[in-house]
Design a protein around this motif. Structure first.
Motif, short mmCIF file in Angstrom:
data_model
loop_
_atom_site.label_atom_id
_atom_site.label_comp_id
_atom_site.label_asym_id
_atom_site.label_seq_id
_atom_site.Cartn_x
_atom_site.Cartn_y
_atom_site.Cartn_z
N ASP A 13 -23.01 -1.49 6.78
CA ASP A 13 -22.99 -1.94 5.39
C ASP A 13 -23.40 -0.84 4.41
N ASN A 38 -16.38 -8.38 13.37
CA ASN A 38 -17.82 -8.38 13.06
C ASN A 38 -18.10 -7.49 11.86
N THR A 128 -22.96 -11.41 15.42
CA THR A 128 -22.20 -12.12 14.40
C THR A 128 -21.53 -13.37 14.99
N THR A 238 -24.19 -3.11 18.60
CA THR A 238 -22.92 -3.75 18.87
C THR A 238 -22.39 -3.20 20.19
P1 IMP Z 1 -22.00 -8.05 17.29
O1 IMP Z 1 -21.32 -6.80 16.83
O2 IMP Z 1 -21.47 -9.31 16.67
O3 IMP Z 1 -22.09 -8.14 18.79
O4 IMP Z 1 -23.53 -7.96 16.78
C1 IMP Z 1 -24.42 -6.99 17.30
C2 IMP Z 1 -25.33 -6.43 16.21
O5 IMP Z 1 -24.57 -5.63 15.31
C3 IMP Z 1 -26.00 -7.53 15.35
O6 IMP Z 1 -27.29 -7.08 15.00
C4 IMP Z 1 -25.11 -7.57 14.12
O7 IMP Z 1 -25.79 -8.05 13.00
C5 IMP Z 1 -24.75 -6.10 13.97
N1 IMP Z 1 -23.48 -5.88 13.24
C6 IMP Z 1 -22.23 -6.05 13.71
N2 IMP Z 1 -21.34 -5.71 12.77
C7 IMP Z 1 -22.02 -5.32 11.69
C8 IMP Z 1 -21.64 -4.82 10.39
O8 IMP Z 1 -20.47 -4.66 10.04
N3 IMP Z 1 -22.67 -4.53 9.55
C9 IMP Z 1 -23.97 -4.66 9.92
N4 IMP Z 1 -24.36 -5.10 11.10
C10 IMP Z 1 -23.40 -5.42 11.99
#
Ligand code: IMP
Length: 428
Positions: A13, A38, A128, A238
């Motif tokens: 972000d 995500n 997410t 992630t």
């Molecule tokens: P996942 O990617 O959904 O498996 O989430 C794993 C971690 O990465 C979590 O802490 C999410 O909040 C973070 N995350 C995933 N995509 C983003 C993004 O685009 N911005 C910020 N955090 C992210």
């Protein structure tokens, strides 16, 4: 400079969409090389605001060919949802290309993501919930479904059966959920095949040929360095390679074709989800940054955790990614603060660490050592030349630059597309 990579420096972000925008018309191709839906970037064009999750931000720039690379995991329902939403607003998406080797996110990935988090309880990652981790797990386990599989019903059925054999055991016996049938997944996936066919291609070949012709390719990283599966704050990361090495792996373009590596870094820090965050604020300053910076997730709407700028993290990102440039975003959010603390090192149980500690427990215990900078009160959103910034703002930027080891080439001073100060051209 034909191959330009953009990566996030912190925990995501940072405002990558803005950098992509800035390069705009000079780019011929934009490839997203990791992650899936995500991600979330908001792109502001005129009065219109576009929130993208899966599509590369280049989809909004006329003349650009947007590509979803092999390193991405694709939720096809979300893909068509985004395409239709853009089409409804008059934007053409017909140039989109998707790698035949990109993996697919289906219903069982989303379900497993959510139930796993629930089972982790206090140890949850804070994902997410979009099925990202389970889709990458299937890829590494060699039971994933790839885009190209959708065009051969026999092969697809065999692969779905293979995947569900394993996944249903987990769903039924461990998580106490109902089994997912092969037919429901087949029906879901096959319903998209005809629409996908013209988009699916050997994108590694297309991109390599484009670079050979001297065209410019932007490699757009999702998430960020500290969320990278290898180099981030594991396990609170992630499941993909969000650093510059991932640009080659996730696009099928050789590493020696990557000429410029641009890190995007916010003038303070944010994080979504669980995991260590040394400079996190829980006081009024944190509230100030969250509300002024509108720090709420684009994908999940969750309030972001916020904190001061962490210089060792940028130094780490410079090293891991080989950054050639930094884009410093959201400097204007700091306007009005009397003093601005910057983390210059950490204290870990009485020992001073100049760099990000490799040991997870040390990073969890890291207490920031701050240096205080003077703030400024003038509105900077209209400033377009570095020397026109208030002197205190200039000092802040130059200090960050000196600490990070990479030049700050662009500074974001407002939400508008044009609200940037360019010190060095990113395509030179
Ligand atoms: P996942 O990617 O959904 O498996 O989430 C794993 C971690 O990465 C979590 O802490 C999410 O909040 C973070 N995350 C995933 N995509 C983003 C993004 O685009 N911005 C910020 N955090 C992210």
């Amino acid at each position: 400079m034909p191959g330009i990579v953009i990566v996030g420096v912190q925990w995501g972000d940072e405002g990558k969409g803005k950098a992509t925008d800035l390069l705009g018309s000079r780019i011929d191709w934009v490839v997203k090389f990791n992650g899936g839906n995500n991600a979330g970037h908001t792109v502001v064009i005129g009065d219109e605001k576009y929130a993208l999750h899966l599509l590369p931000s280049g989809i909004l720039t006329p003349g650009v060919t947007p590509v979803i690379g092999n390193g991405v995991v694709v939720d096809i329902e979300v893909l068509f949802h985004e395409i239709e939403a853009l089409n409804a607003r008059g934007l053409d998406t017909s140039k989109l290309k998707i790698s035949a080797n990109a993996h697919v996110i289906t219903q069982y990935h989303r379900t497993i993501d959510k139930v796993t988090e629930r089972f982790l309880g206090k140890r949850m990652i804070g994902t997410t919930g979009r099925g990202i981790g389970p889709a990458y797990a299937d890829k590494i386990n060699r039971v994933g479904i790839r885009m190209q599989d959708l065009f051969d019903e026999n092969i697809l059925r065999q692969k779905v059966e293979g995947a569900l054999d394993q996944r249903n055991h987990l769903l039924v016996k461990v998580f106490n959920r109902r089994a997912i049938t092969v037919d429901e997944i087949m029906t879901e996936l096959l319903s998209y095949a005809d629409r996908l066919r013209p988009m699916v291609a050997d994108t590694g070949l297309l991109l390599s040929e484009a670079l050979d012709r001297g065209e410019t390719v932007l490699f757009e990283g999702g998430q960020a360095t500290m969320l990278d599966i290898d180099h981030g704050t594991y396990p609170f990361v992630t499941s993909s390679s969000a650093t510059s090495g991932g640009a080659a792996i996730g696009s099928g373009v050789a590493p020696n074709k990557l000429d410029r590596i641009v890190g995007i870094v916010k003038a303070y820090t944010t994080r979504v989800g669980s995991g260590p965050f040394p400079t996190e604020l829980f006081d009024a300053s944190g509230e100030f940054l969250r509300s002024r910076g509108f720090e709420f997730g684009t994908t999940t709407g969750r309030p972001r955790r916020v904190g001061w700028y962490d210089a060792p993290i940028t130094r780490y990102a410079t090293r891991i990614n080989g950054l050639t440039d930094l884009v410093l975003t959201k400097l204007d959010i700091l306007t009005g603060l009397k003093t601005i603390p910057v983390c210059v090192a950490y204290d870990v149980d009485g020992v001073r660490f100049e760099e990000v500690p490799v040991n997870q427990t040390d990073f969890h215990h890291a207490v920031p050592i701050y240096e205080e900078f003077h703030g400024w009160s003038e509105d900077i959103s209209g400033v377009r030349r570095f020397e026109d910034l208030p002197i205190r703002a200039q000092e802040y930027v130059l200090a960050l630059e000196a600490m990070s080891g990479t030049r700050i080439s662009v500074i974001g001073v407002g939400a508008d597309r044009e609200a940037v100060i360019v010190r060095h051209d990113l395509t030179d």
